[in-house]
Design a protein around this motif. Sequence first.
Motif, PDB file in Angstrom:
ATOM      1  N   THR A 263     -24.698 -54.372 -41.497  1.00 55.27           N
ATOM      2  CA  THR A 263     -25.603 -54.491 -40.353  1.00 55.27           C
ATOM      3  C   THR A 263     -26.943 -53.838 -40.674  1.00 55.27           C
ATOM      4  O   THR A 263     -28.010 -54.420 -40.452  1.00 55.27           O
ATOM      5  CB  THR A 263     -24.988 -53.833 -39.101  1.00 55.27           C
ATOM      6  OG1 THR A 263     -23.796 -54.537 -38.742  1.00 55.27           O
ATOM      7  CG2 THR A 263     -25.957 -53.863 -37.930  1.00 55.27           C
TER       8      THR A 263
ATOM      9  N   ARG B  28     -20.152 -43.626 -38.113  1.00 52.60           N
ATOM     10  CA  ARG B  28     -21.082 -43.730 -36.998  1.00 52.60           C
ATOM     11  C   ARG B  28     -22.458 -44.244 -37.402  1.00 52.60           C
ATOM     12  O   ARG B  28     -23.010 -45.140 -36.782  1.00 52.60           O
ATOM     13  CB  ARG B  28     -21.241 -42.348 -36.339  1.00 52.60           C
ATOM     14  CG  ARG B  28     -19.999 -41.870 -35.587  1.00 52.60           C
ATOM     15  CD  ARG B  28     -19.785 -42.711 -34.332  1.00 52.60           C
ATOM     16  NE  ARG B  28     -18.634 -42.276 -33.567  1.00 52.60           N
ATOM     17  CZ  ARG B  28     -18.641 -41.278 -32.689  1.00 52.60           C
ATOM     18  NH1 ARG B  28     -19.752 -40.567 -32.498  1.00 52.60           N
ATOM     19  NH2 ARG B  28     -17.548 -40.960 -32.025  1.00 52.60           N
ATOM     20  N   ARG B  29     -23.039 -43.620 -38.431  1.00 51.56           N
ATOM     21  CA  ARG B  29     -24.405 -43.951 -38.839  1.00 51.56           C
ATOM     22  C   ARG B  29     -24.509 -43.824 -40.359  1.00 51.56           C
ATOM     23  O   ARG B  29     -23.581 -43.338 -41.024  1.00 51.56           O
ATOM     24  CB  ARG B  29     -25.415 -42.983 -38.183  1.00 51.56           C
ATOM     25  CG  ARG B  29     -25.375 -42.988 -36.683  1.00 51.56           C
ATOM     26  CD  ARG B  29     -26.394 -42.025 -36.072  1.00 51.56           C
ATOM     27  NE  ARG B  29     -26.234 -40.644 -36.510  1.00 51.56           N
ATOM     28  CZ  ARG B  29     -25.315 -39.814 -36.041  1.00 51.56           C
ATOM     29  NH1 ARG B  29     -24.444 -40.244 -35.143  1.00 51.56           N
ATOM     30  NH2 ARG B  29     -25.244 -38.565 -36.464  1.00 51.56           N
TER      31      ARG B  29
ATOM     32  N   LEU C  59     -28.929 -46.573 -36.181  1.00 50.04           N
ATOM     33  CA  LEU C  59     -27.842 -46.672 -37.161  1.00 50.04           C
ATOM     34  C   LEU C  59     -28.220 -46.144 -38.539  1.00 50.04           C
ATOM     35  O   LEU C  59     -27.353 -45.959 -39.384  1.00 50.04           O
ATOM     36  CB  LEU C  59     -27.385 -48.126 -37.287  1.00 50.04           C
ATOM     37  CG  LEU C  59     -26.732 -48.739 -36.046  1.00 50.04           C
ATOM     38  CD1 LEU C  59     -26.351 -50.195 -36.319  1.00 50.04           C
ATOM     39  CD2 LEU C  59     -25.512 -47.937 -35.629  1.00 50.04           C
TER      40      LEU C  59
ATOM     41  N   LEU D   6     -20.837 -51.711 -40.572  1.00 48.77           N
ATOM     42  CA  LEU D   6     -21.971 -50.812 -40.375  1.00 48.77           C
ATOM     43  C   LEU D   6     -22.962 -50.926 -41.524  1.00 48.77           C
ATOM     44  O   LEU D   6     -24.178 -51.071 -41.310  1.00 48.77           O
ATOM     45  CB  LEU D   6     -21.464 -49.367 -40.256  1.00 48.77           C
ATOM     46  CG  LEU D   6     -22.517 -48.261 -40.268  1.00 48.77           C
ATOM     47  CD1 LEU D   6     -23.453 -48.381 -39.072  1.00 48.77           C
ATOM     48  CD2 LEU D   6     -21.854 -46.895 -40.313  1.00 48.77           C
TER      49      LEU D   6
END
Length: 504
Positions: free
Chosen positions: A352, A382-383, A290, A349
């Motif tokens: 996290t 996404r990342r 990630l 995201l």
Amino acid sequence: MHRPPTADTGIAEELAAVRPGLLTRYTAELPGARAAVLTRLWRALAHEPLPWVTGRVPGAHGLALRLADGRMLHGPAADPYATGAYVTAVRLDRERYDDPARLTAALGVRHASGFAAELAHSVASLALSRAGADHPQEWPAQDWEWEQRVVDGHPFHPNCRSRPGFSVADQLAYGPEHGPVVELGTVPVPAAGCLLSGDWPDELRDGGRLLLPVHPWQAAHVLGRSYDVWRPARPLMSLRTLALPGGPHVKTALSARLTSSVRDISVASVRTAASLSGFAEALAARTDGLLHITRTLGAATAHSADLAALLRESPQVYAGPGERVLPVAALATTSLPGSPAWLAAFTRLALTVGLRLLDLGVALEAHGQNLLVVLAADGSPRRLVYRDLADIRISPARLARHGIAPPDVAGRLLTDDDTALRRKLFGSLVAGALAATAGSGPALGTALAAALPDLPPTPDLLALRQEPLPAKALTLMRLSPGTPGDRWTSLPNPLVLERGPSDQ
């Protein structure tokens, strides 16, 4: 209302000489620039621990501040996470002020005159930035084009566009929002007299000498020496870091005060650049893909913070087919944050990754400039990519609990203090990047409420849920020039914003 001469008239005179075609647009942008800076200043007055604000009284018509000299300052309710320019004027007793510099001068507190001058310059520079910006394409193709779209600078700092020492010609030539191409130079230095970390490319070597990349402004105003023209580059958000076409990013020493701090590259940061980069890359591998850390390819200094450079890989190397990589600060220039579902997914995201690294022992300074997001072709997050390790915080004790050896660094980067670690991450990521992306306290609170239940329970997550949110007291710092280091304030937790600013 009579308005005494300020930085806006000085910039207008320079602009008339060097770029007269922008003068009309510059003049039209001044009222909006004043409101944008005044909004940032009002946020500080409403929420920072300024010693001469003795009381804050919220009411049906806004917020009243009691000052130590008995005067009252009245303005709208202050959402500490709101962006934009919603404060167009405030009242100091009976007098109306729409200019943040005039208001600061009228407050008459210690160091107010110097800060007022900075605010006047911030207003004028912001108007110039807005006048010169022209970025109609919603989805740029080049990484540096995303950087240019962040026209207003820091979303919460009153000095968001203060660039003292930069003339109008300098700003047009070097400010990313103006879209310039900057001809980087090199200065030859005997290799034996340099400190080198990592690899240094052959094109920046000349026999027994290293060729150190130098910014033209630095060469002219600080080094006072000539240089050899090297390669054209595009300035990024930080202004002193530039993207080479098809190549790495070059972080140059630029010893100018931008926003709050004088920027340079310390000898210590060069010494630890390679080891810190390797450590961060290994730690990022623990995030299940990630997070990527942009690698430091090489760093060199002539044992001077004014003559040094760092080569860093471009975040674009982490984009897959059809993906885009852009600074989080640039998200606000797209339509994506307008979707609550998208904002919740991005918040999930970011937290996290940030909380995972914090638990391991590293607090990122994940503001909108350092943190980038990788978007899929459909715009979904996404990342993450993180760049610039110069001001992270590392906890040896937390690393040890996970069996991780600390990097070979010392000094201010190391701390086991939970408060300091949480301030670094929460202040930059939640009160900074996420708040600016959300655009308001209610939107930020909604995104957090949707994201937090999915995160692993840790003491840091509990603090984020229950405690006030830390943020740098940016105005207090500018009004305390003799006090070194960061100063902090506590903002209402965005999950319970109805608490509001409390009476002191």
